[in-house]
Write a protein that holds these residues in place. Sequence first.
Motif, short mmCIF file in Angstrom:
data_model
loop_
_atom_site.label_atom_id
_atom_site.label_comp_id
_atom_site.label_asym_id
_atom_site.label_seq_id
_atom_site.Cartn_x
_atom_site.Cartn_y
_atom_site.Cartn_z
N VAL A 22 58.52 -84.48 56.57
CA VAL A 22 59.91 -84.54 56.51
C VAL A 22 60.55 -84.73 58.10
CG1 VAL A 22 62.18 -82.96 56.05
CG2 VAL A 22 60.27 -82.94 54.71
N ASN A 23 60.08 -83.93 59.12
CA ASN A 23 60.56 -84.30 60.36
C ASN A 23 60.15 -85.76 61.11
OD1 ASN A 23 62.07 -81.74 61.30
ND2 ASN A 23 60.26 -80.63 60.50
N GLY A 24 58.82 -86.09 60.62
CA GLY A 24 58.39 -87.30 60.87
C GLY A 24 59.20 -88.33 60.49
N ARG A 25 59.66 -88.44 59.46
CA ARG A 25 60.58 -89.61 58.76
C ARG A 25 61.74 -89.55 59.72
NH1 ARG A 25 58.97 -91.40 53.63
NH2 ARG A 25 57.48 -90.26 52.37
N LYS A 26 62.30 -88.25 59.89
CA LYS A 26 63.43 -88.27 60.67
C LYS A 26 63.28 -88.65 62.20
CE LYS A 26 67.10 -84.72 62.44
NZ LYS A 26 67.29 -83.18 62.47
N LEU A 27 62.26 -88.30 62.79
CA LEU A 27 62.05 -88.68 64.22
C LEU A 27 61.63 -90.29 64.08
CD1 LEU A 27 59.80 -85.51 65.21
CD2 LEU A 27 62.24 -86.30 65.90
N LEU A 40 54.31 -83.95 67.18
CA LEU A 40 54.85 -83.67 65.81
C LEU A 40 54.77 -82.40 65.33
CD1 LEU A 40 56.52 -84.72 63.78
CD2 LEU A 40 54.75 -85.93 62.55
N PRO A 41 53.40 -81.70 65.23
CA PRO A 41 53.38 -80.33 64.69
C PRO A 41 53.96 -79.24 65.70
CG PRO A 41 51.09 -81.29 64.29
CD PRO A 41 52.30 -82.49 65.17
N ALA A 42 53.99 -79.69 66.91
CA ALA A 42 54.65 -78.83 67.86
C ALA A 42 56.22 -78.80 67.92
CB ALA A 42 54.23 -79.16 69.34
N TRP A 43 56.75 -79.80 67.47
CA TRP A 43 58.15 -80.03 67.37
C TRP A 43 58.31 -79.01 65.91
CZ3 TRP A 43 62.71 -79.65 68.34
CH2 TRP A 43 64.03 -79.97 67.48
N CYS A 44 57.57 -79.34 64.73
CA CYS A 44 57.82 -78.51 63.51
C CYS A 44 57.91 -77.08 63.68
CB CYS A 44 56.87 -78.91 62.52
SG CYS A 44 57.14 -80.53 62.01
N LEU A 45 57.08 -76.74 64.59
CA LEU A 45 56.77 -75.17 64.59
C LEU A 45 58.03 -74.86 65.51
CD1 LEU A 45 52.98 -74.86 65.76
CD2 LEU A 45 54.05 -73.96 63.59
N MET A 46 58.57 -75.49 66.36
CA MET A 46 59.61 -75.25 67.25
C MET A 46 60.92 -74.95 66.32
SD MET A 46 61.25 -74.49 69.97
CE MET A 46 60.37 -74.83 71.53
N HIS A 84 46.30 -88.66 56.66
CA HIS A 84 47.22 -88.98 55.41
C HIS A 84 48.59 -88.99 55.93
CE1 HIS A 84 48.07 -89.34 51.28
NE2 HIS A 84 49.10 -88.30 51.53
N LEU A 85 49.00 -88.04 56.44
CA LEU A 85 50.39 -88.29 57.04
C LEU A 85 50.88 -89.18 57.72
CD1 LEU A 85 53.22 -86.34 57.46
CD2 LEU A 85 52.07 -85.23 59.34
N VAL A 86 49.92 -89.51 58.64
CA VAL A 86 50.29 -90.71 59.52
C VAL A 86 50.41 -91.96 58.61
CG1 VAL A 86 49.40 -92.31 61.38
CG2 VAL A 86 49.49 -89.71 61.39
N ARG A 87 49.46 -92.19 57.55
CA ARG A 87 49.67 -93.33 56.80
C ARG A 87 50.87 -93.20 55.95
NH1 ARG A 87 43.82 -92.37 56.37
NH2 ARG A 87 44.32 -90.84 54.27
N LEU A 110 53.31 -76.59 56.61
CA LEU A 110 53.14 -77.11 57.98
C LEU A 110 53.16 -78.81 57.93
CD1 LEU A 110 53.04 -77.22 61.09
CD2 LEU A 110 50.64 -76.86 60.95
N PHE A 111 52.44 -79.09 56.95
CA PHE A 111 52.36 -80.92 56.84
C PHE A 111 53.54 -81.02 56.13
CE2 PHE A 111 47.99 -80.20 57.76
CZ PHE A 111 47.51 -81.08 58.81
N LYS A 112 53.89 -80.49 55.17
CA LYS A 112 55.27 -80.96 54.44
C LYS A 112 56.31 -80.94 55.49
CE LYS A 112 58.48 -79.29 50.84
NZ LYS A 112 58.95 -78.35 50.08
N SER A 113 56.49 -80.09 56.35
CA SER A 113 57.57 -80.02 57.40
C SER A 113 57.18 -81.22 58.65
CB SER A 113 57.30 -78.96 58.33
OG SER A 113 58.55 -78.80 59.37
N CYS A 114 55.97 -81.36 58.76
CA CYS A 114 55.60 -82.82 59.42
C CYS A 114 55.93 -83.85 58.77
CB CYS A 114 54.30 -82.74 59.73
SG CYS A 114 53.57 -81.37 60.98
#
Length: 588
Positions: free
Chosen positions: A379-384, A411-417, A534-537, A373-377
């Motif tokens: 990857v998708n976070g950089r894209k968004l 962000l996690p909700a979008w990754c789950l979607m 840590h992800l937000v940093r 989940l956090f790996k997806s967050c």
Amino acid sequence: MKVPVGFIANLWSFIKFLPFFILLLILGIFKALIISPVAAVIISVGNSSVIIGLWPAHFIWTCYCVVRTKRLGMTLKIGTLLFLPMPLVLWPFAGILGSFVGGIGFGFFSPLIATFEAVGENVPDKCYHCVADGCWPTIQASCTVVRDFTDFCFHSYFSYMDELIMKTPAEEEPVEIKLSRLPGCLLVSLLALLVDVPSITVLALWKSPYMLITGWKRLLEDFIGREGPFLETVCVPFGGLAIILWPLAVIGSVVAAFMSSFFLGVYAGVVVHQEHSLRMGLAYIVAVVSLFDEYANDLLYLEPGSRLPRPRYRRNANSSPDSIQRKTSHESENNVEKDGREGLGDSTLTSQRSRTLKAAIQHYKPIKLLDWLFKSCEVNGRKLLHEGLINVQDIRDCVVKGDCKKLGTALPAWCLMRCLLVSAKSDSPGLVVPDESDLTITNWPRDKMFLWFIEPLLIMKEQIRKLNLEENEEACLQRAIMQSKNQIPEDWDDIGFPSEDNIRRAQLQSIIRRLQGIVGSMSRMPTFRRRFQHLVRVLYMEAAKTGALVNYIVDNSTRRDASDSQESDEASEESDAGKTEYSVANIV
């Protein structure tokens, strides 16, 4: 590790391994005796400070939320307030004692296990790692335990309390106790204690010799054949310890059955209250003994089911909330369930000869799912972030102020979607997780908490599959989750959603709200907040690299200068007006 074939080879392998095992065990115990006190002090002192420091706030806020909540009826609320001080007073003592015992156990077993892990096939320089592994990492992990415990006490607790006092829908009835039913509930509960406690205890004692002999037989078979818990080198000492201490495990199971019989018996009063029938409560007293017998038979691989009578104690058995009622047949596991999942087929995952789970199927671990989940967050976070759908202000608020509520949900909700969209297009009966493997009923974590999260996701996947979304609709869902409120269909008027069908919009918004609710529940886990920060940093550093952070600071400073200039102009105008008024006053 290659498993030897034949009794002579197995015996010779054991003889060769025994001195090596004893040396590793002595080294591991020596390291554990050094590290265990340090870890115990860190965990016990850190957790105790948090418990004592937050206890007044927890005490007052818990009582306040129980008074304010509308989820409980007046009678139940008064009863809760009368009994609530006792667990709140006992909480500091239980928490401090549990932290001390847990710190000792963690500090002892972590270096011991790391010592055996260091002799694995893929570990270079085994001598160094046998000595060094498990020392400093255990101390660091002890600090992490304190950090996660602090997050749970300071953030997760208040999140639970906020949910308790939040507004409830008008059609939702509060949980209430009918005073007129209490005499019958107390009478049946007392009768159940007199019948169920001795009955369940006798059943547990009756089956304990079989549990002892069968357990020893299987452990010795695995020990000789290097299977089951003895397949991995790291598990050998604990498997051997299990053989020695197996009688204690049998005794513990009998004691646990005796203790649980009180709760099972008292539950008869709950059945009487829910069904409003003394007859149903009396039927439960008889049925619960049969249910316990069936559970014990399944656990010991005996003949399935039970020959004891089991009268019906629910008017509507299909919707029974009883957590101990279990299915008596495994045939339902072969059918496709209503939420689109496929059954296991056969509940036995491994053969009778080898009870090694790895030999039949690789189960996903809960911690691995969080890693995905956090790996997806990330990857998708950089894209968004590059697309401008993640606001730099939200990242700064999370890093500087610790306020991750908005970004931590969206962000996690979008990754789950995204996972649901990919899974809906595939032929997989489960979920396609970020490493392009399938998460199905046969390999998901056997953790009950994760079962609550995964089952709704499978249902939502089938709902999305039936909606048959187009590509432009999927693109709009990205903006909808990150920027929209998703409360009513009109909230999507500004995102350019291509469909004008309000029913279709309402269905998608309902799915998004459920995803946000799942993420909200996951965010209360102790490790979630630390890992998301840590992800937000990481996203903050990404924003600094791309220049988005610099642009944001420049824009803010420009607005601030413009605002200050405007305020100074207004102040000078007010000053000139004041001088004019003063001059006019002097002339007059």
